[in-house]
Motif scaffolding. Structure first.
Motif, PDB file in Angstrom:
ATOM      1  N   ALA A 304       0.828  -1.208   0.000  1.00  0.00           N
ATOM      2  CA  ALA A 304       0.000   0.000   0.000  1.00  0.00           C
ATOM      3  C   ALA A 304       0.864   1.260   0.000  1.00  0.00           C
ATOM      4  O   ALA A 304       0.589   2.213  -0.755  1.00  0.00           O
ATOM      5  N   CYS A 305       1.907   1.266   0.822  1.00  0.00           N
ATOM      6  CA  CYS A 305       2.800   2.430   0.877  1.00  0.00           C
ATOM      7  C   CYS A 305       3.489   2.650  -0.462  1.00  0.00           C
ATOM      8  O   CYS A 305       3.634   3.797  -0.938  1.00  0.00           O
ATOM      9  N   LYS A 306       3.899   1.572  -1.090  1.00  0.00           N
ATOM     10  CA  LYS A 306       4.576   1.676  -2.385  1.00  0.00           C
ATOM     11  C   LYS A 306       3.634   2.258  -3.442  1.00  0.00           C
ATOM     12  O   LYS A 306       4.021   3.160  -4.208  1.00  0.00           O
ATOM     13  N   PHE A 307       2.393   1.777  -3.479  1.00  0.00           N
ATOM     14  CA  PHE A 307       1.439   2.258  -4.474  1.00  0.00           C
ATOM     15  C   PHE A 307       1.026   3.709  -4.212  1.00  0.00           C
ATOM     16  O   PHE A 307       0.812   4.484  -5.146  1.00  0.00           O
ATOM     17  N   LEU A 308       0.903   4.078  -2.933  1.00  0.00           N
ATOM     18  CA  LEU A 308       0.572   5.468  -2.605  1.00  0.00           C
ATOM     19  C   LEU A 308       1.667   6.407  -3.081  1.00  0.00           C
ATOM     20  O   LEU A 308       1.401   7.511  -3.588  1.00  0.00           O
ATOM     21  N   LEU A 309       2.921   5.991  -2.920  1.00  0.00           N
ATOM     22  CA  LEU A 309       4.048   6.808  -3.379  1.00  0.00           C
ATOM     23  C   LEU A 309       4.074   6.925  -4.900  1.00  0.00           C
ATOM     24  O   LEU A 309       4.633   7.879  -5.458  1.00  0.00           O
ATOM     25  N   ARG A 310       3.475   5.942  -5.577  1.00  0.00           N
ATOM     26  CA  ARG A 310       3.402   5.981  -7.047  1.00  0.00           C
ATOM     27  C   ARG A 310       2.206   6.795  -7.537  1.00  0.00           C
ATOM     28  O   ARG A 310       2.018   6.964  -8.753  1.00  0.00           O
ATOM     29  N   TRP A 312      -1.102   6.068  -6.881  1.00  0.00           N
ATOM     30  CA  TRP A 312      -2.315   5.290  -7.122  1.00  0.00           C
ATOM     31  C   TRP A 312      -3.467   5.864  -6.299  1.00  0.00           C
ATOM     32  O   TRP A 312      -3.272   6.377  -5.196  1.00  0.00           O
ATOM     33  N   GLU A 313      -4.675   5.726  -6.849  1.00  0.00           N
ATOM     34  CA  GLU A 313      -5.865   6.118  -6.104  1.00  0.00           C
ATOM     35  C   GLU A 313      -6.144   5.105  -5.009  1.00  0.00           C
ATOM     36  O   GLU A 313      -5.890   3.900  -5.181  1.00  0.00           O
ATOM     37  N   ILE A 314      -6.702   5.593  -3.904  1.00  0.00           N
ATOM     38  CA  ILE A 314      -6.914   4.737  -2.736  1.00  0.00           C
ATOM     39  C   ILE A 314      -7.870   3.588  -3.042  1.00  0.00           C
ATOM     40  O   ILE A 314      -7.666   2.452  -2.598  1.00  0.00           O
ATOM     41  N   ASN A 315      -8.936   3.881  -3.820  1.00  0.00           N
ATOM     42  CA  ASN A 315      -9.894   2.806  -4.117  1.00  0.00           C
ATOM     43  C   ASN A 315      -9.265   1.709  -4.965  1.00  0.00           C
ATOM     44  O   ASN A 315      -9.592   0.528  -4.838  1.00  0.00           O
ATOM     45  N   LYS A 316      -8.287   2.086  -5.824  1.00  0.00           N
ATOM     46  CA  LYS A 316      -7.603   1.074  -6.646  1.00  0.00           C
ATOM     47  C   LYS A 316      -6.709   0.193  -5.780  1.00  0.00           C
ATOM     48  O   LYS A 316      -6.644  -1.029  -5.981  1.00  0.00           O
ATOM     49  N   ILE A 317      -6.010   0.803  -4.817  1.00  0.00           N
ATOM     50  CA  ILE A 317      -5.153   0.037  -3.909  1.00  0.00           C
ATOM     51  C   ILE A 317      -5.998  -0.905  -3.069  1.00  0.00           C
ATOM     52  O   ILE A 317      -5.650  -2.069  -2.863  1.00  0.00           O
ATOM     53  N   TRP A 336      -1.771   0.300  10.656  1.00  0.00           N
ATOM     54  CA  TRP A 336      -0.369   0.069  10.300  1.00  0.00           C
ATOM     55  C   TRP A 336       0.489   1.320  10.480  1.00  0.00           C
ATOM     56  O   TRP A 336       1.579   1.258  11.035  1.00  0.00           O
ATOM     57  N   GLN A 337      -0.016   2.457   9.972  1.00  0.00           N
ATOM     58  CA  GLN A 337       0.811   3.665   9.884  1.00  0.00           C
ATOM     59  C   GLN A 337       0.423   4.771  10.867  1.00  0.00           C
ATOM     60  O   GLN A 337       1.177   5.725  11.050  1.00  0.00           O
ATOM     61  N   GLY A 338      -0.722   4.647  11.480  1.00  0.00           N
ATOM     62  CA  GLY A 338      -1.154   5.680  12.428  1.00  0.00           C
ATOM     63  C   GLY A 338      -1.822   6.872  11.780  1.00  0.00           C
ATOM     64  O   GLY A 338      -2.275   7.785  12.476  1.00  0.00           O
ATOM     65  N   VAL A 339      -1.881   6.903  10.444  1.00  0.00           N
ATOM     66  CA  VAL A 339      -2.554   7.986   9.699  1.00  0.00           C
ATOM     67  C   VAL A 339      -3.336   7.363   8.549  1.00  0.00           C
ATOM     68  O   VAL A 339      -3.112   6.201   8.174  1.00  0.00           O
ATOM     69  N   SER A 340      -4.221   8.132   7.962  1.00  0.00           N
ATOM     70  CA  SER A 340      -5.006   7.637   6.834  1.00  0.00           C
ATOM     71  C   SER A 340      -4.140   7.569   5.573  1.00  0.00           C
ATOM     72  O   SER A 340      -3.099   8.236   5.494  1.00  0.00           O
ATOM     73  N   PRO A 341      -4.569   6.806   4.550  1.00  0.00           N
ATOM     74  CA  PRO A 341      -3.800   6.720   3.302  1.00  0.00           C
ATOM     75  C   PRO A 341      -3.614   8.088   2.637  1.00  0.00           C
ATOM     76  O   PRO A 341      -2.533   8.373   2.107  1.00  0.00           O
ATOM     77  N   SER A 342      -4.640   8.930   2.681  1.00  0.00           N
ATOM     78  CA  SER A 342      -4.543  10.237   2.032  1.00  0.00           C
ATOM     79  C   SER A 342      -3.510  11.120   2.722  1.00  0.00           C
ATOM     80  O   SER A 342      -2.722  11.812   2.053  1.00  0.00           O
ATOM     81  N   VAL A 343      -3.489  11.105   4.063  1.00  0.00           N
ATOM     82  CA  VAL A 343      -2.509  11.889   4.805  1.00  0.00           C
ATOM     83  C   VAL A 343      -1.103  11.360   4.537  1.00  0.00           C
ATOM     84  O   VAL A 343      -0.157  12.130   4.328  1.00  0.00           O
ATOM     85  N   TYR A 344      -0.954  10.047   4.524  1.00  0.00           N
ATOM     86  CA  TYR A 344       0.361   9.438   4.260  1.00  0.00           C
ATOM     87  C   TYR A 344       0.875   9.861   2.897  1.00  0.00           C
ATOM     88  O   TYR A 344       2.059  10.206   2.737  1.00  0.00           O
ATOM     89  N   LYS A 346       0.071  12.593   1.144  1.00  0.00           N
ATOM     90  CA  LYS A 346       0.418  14.022   1.128  1.00  0.00           C
ATOM     91  C   LYS A 346       1.760  14.277   1.816  1.00  0.00           C
ATOM     92  O   LYS A 346       2.604  15.016   1.291  1.00  0.00           O
ATOM     93  N   VAL A 347       1.955  13.673   3.004  1.00  0.00           N
ATOM     94  CA  VAL A 347       3.203  13.869   3.745  1.00  0.00           C
ATOM     95  C   VAL A 347       4.382  13.323   2.954  1.00  0.00           C
ATOM     96  O   VAL A 347       5.450  13.959   2.876  1.00  0.00           O
ATOM     97  N   SER A 348       4.209  12.163   2.335  1.00  0.00           N
ATOM     98  CA  SER A 348       5.282  11.562   1.549  1.00  0.00           C
ATOM     99  C   SER A 348       5.621  12.419   0.327  1.00  0.00           C
ATOM    100  O   SER A 348       6.794  12.550  -0.058  1.00  0.00           O
ATOM    101  N   ALA A 349       4.596  13.038  -0.283  1.00  0.00           N
ATOM    102  CA  ALA A 349       4.817  13.893  -1.451  1.00  0.00           C
ATOM    103  C   ALA A 349       5.615  15.135  -1.063  1.00  0.00           C
ATOM    104  O   ALA A 349       6.525  15.571  -1.787  1.00  0.00           O
TER     105      ALA A 349
END
Length: 353
Positions: A304-310, A312-317, A336-344, A346-349
């Motif tokens: 999930a983290c790898k796809f978010l960094l690429r 990918w849309e959350i619904n696709k993951i 797993w991460q303590g934050v939502s996928p969208s927040v993760y 944005k922070v990673s970007a």
């Protein structure tokens, strides 16, 4: 892994010496152990008729040998005319604190044993793709006669102790013994997990030459002595940890590969990939303090983290990982991460920029 045993009759022969008190003490202990401890985990090979009650568990056998040394003040088990006084083994292994590699440690042990025994009985040979610790006892000053078990246990002690100091179970390529034939049960020799050769002219413990340069972990004299005294327990823990790491790595590899192929991964699929039953998969994971859910979560987290960094849309993951809906995936990701996928994402970007 295991269980490992020593023949009670061979152990009795090794412990028998000129001190009747010691003989009676140890014979009684061996007899009592064999009669009161049935070997439940040992499966008798087909077409072999062996007295299973003649086997003593290796940890118990080592305790008996230690008691014998303490009673006789001789760490050669009284098989040598030139006795090894109490503390000799500590002296030999304490020299390992000055060694940096496995090769240096093997040479140190050979030289130390030779000094105390008063002869060139131990040597290290580098030949082709192997490095070997060799014991040549043809001119050794035995008090009565040679006992193969004594030398085999000495090699076993060297192997287990050095494995711990190298931080991994060393891989033997060959182990040679002067005993005439392979016993019906190889007992303690099974711990080497390699080719066993019998009726040899010398005793030999061989490793791949690539292991000669392995680093020896720096230890205090006290630590080295502690390891040497408890080498079996330390070695078994090393093997268990390596088995655990390998099995979990294998399971996670299958999970990651399956997820990448858009496969909804369940434990039945992984069990089939590993050619084991689901019950065996669950049992082994439980033995290693894990579960299928834990390793699947770990793999899904990484994917999930790898796809978010690429991007990918959350619904696709969520769909890729087999979740029933986005909310289920989001709850899992927060765990797993303590934050939502969208927040993760944005922070990673931001970090990436």
């Amino acid at each position: 892994m295991g269980p490992y045993f020593v023949s009670a009759s061979e152990l009795d022969t090794l412990l028998s010496d000129l001190n009747s008190t010691v003989i009676n003490t140890n014979q009684s202990e061996i007899l009592s152990y064999s009669q009161n401890n049935p070997i439940g985990d040992l499966t008798e090979p087909e077409n072999e008729k062996s007295n299973v009650s003649d086997l003593v568990a290796l940890p118990q056998a080592l305790k008996m040998l230690a008691n014998h040394q303490a009673l006789t003040f001789d760490e050669s088990y009284s098989i040598s005319k030139r006795k090894l006084r109490k503390g000799s083994t500590k002296l030999i292994f304490s020299a390992l604190q000055n060694c940096k590699t496995l090769e240096e440690a093997l040479v140190s042990l050979a030289e130390s044993y030779n000094i105390l025994h008063g002869g060139e009985f131990n040597l290290v040979i580098k030949e082709g793709d192997t490095i070997s610790y060799v014991v040549d006892d043809k001119n050794f000053h035995y008090q009565i006669e040679a006992v193969p078990l004594a030398i085999e246990l000495a090699l076993l002690g060297i192997h287990c102790t050095l494995s711990y100091l190298c931080g991994r179970p060393l891989k033997t390529t060959r182990v040679g013994s002067k005993r005439k034939n392979q016993p019906e049960y190889k007992h303690h020799l099974d711990i080497f997990s390699c080719e066993l050769e019998f009726s040899r002219q010398q005793y030999e413990l061989s490793y791949e030459i690539s292991q000669a340069s392995l680093d020896i972990r720096l230890q205090s004299v006290e630590d080295i002595i502690d390891v040497q005294k408890n080498y079996y327990e330390y070695f078994i823990k090393l093997v268990h940890d390596e088995d655990k790491a390998n099995f979990l790595r294998h399971c996670k590899g299958k999970l990651l590969t399956a997820s990448a192929k858009y496969v909804l991964v369940e434990q039945e699929y992984i069990a089939k990939c590993l050619d084991i039953s689901v019950a065996t998969l669950r049992r082994r994971l439980r033995e290693y303090g894990s579960s299928f859910r834990e390793i699947r979560d770990e793999c899904n987290n990484a994917i999930a983290c790898k796809f978010l960094l690429r991007g990918w849309e959350i619904n696709k993951i969520s769909e890729q990982l087999g979740y029933s809906d986005v909310r289920s995936f989001t709850r899992a990701f927060k765990r797993w991460q303590g934050v939502s996928p969208s927040v993760y994402a944005k922070v990673s970007a931001v970090k990436k920029d």
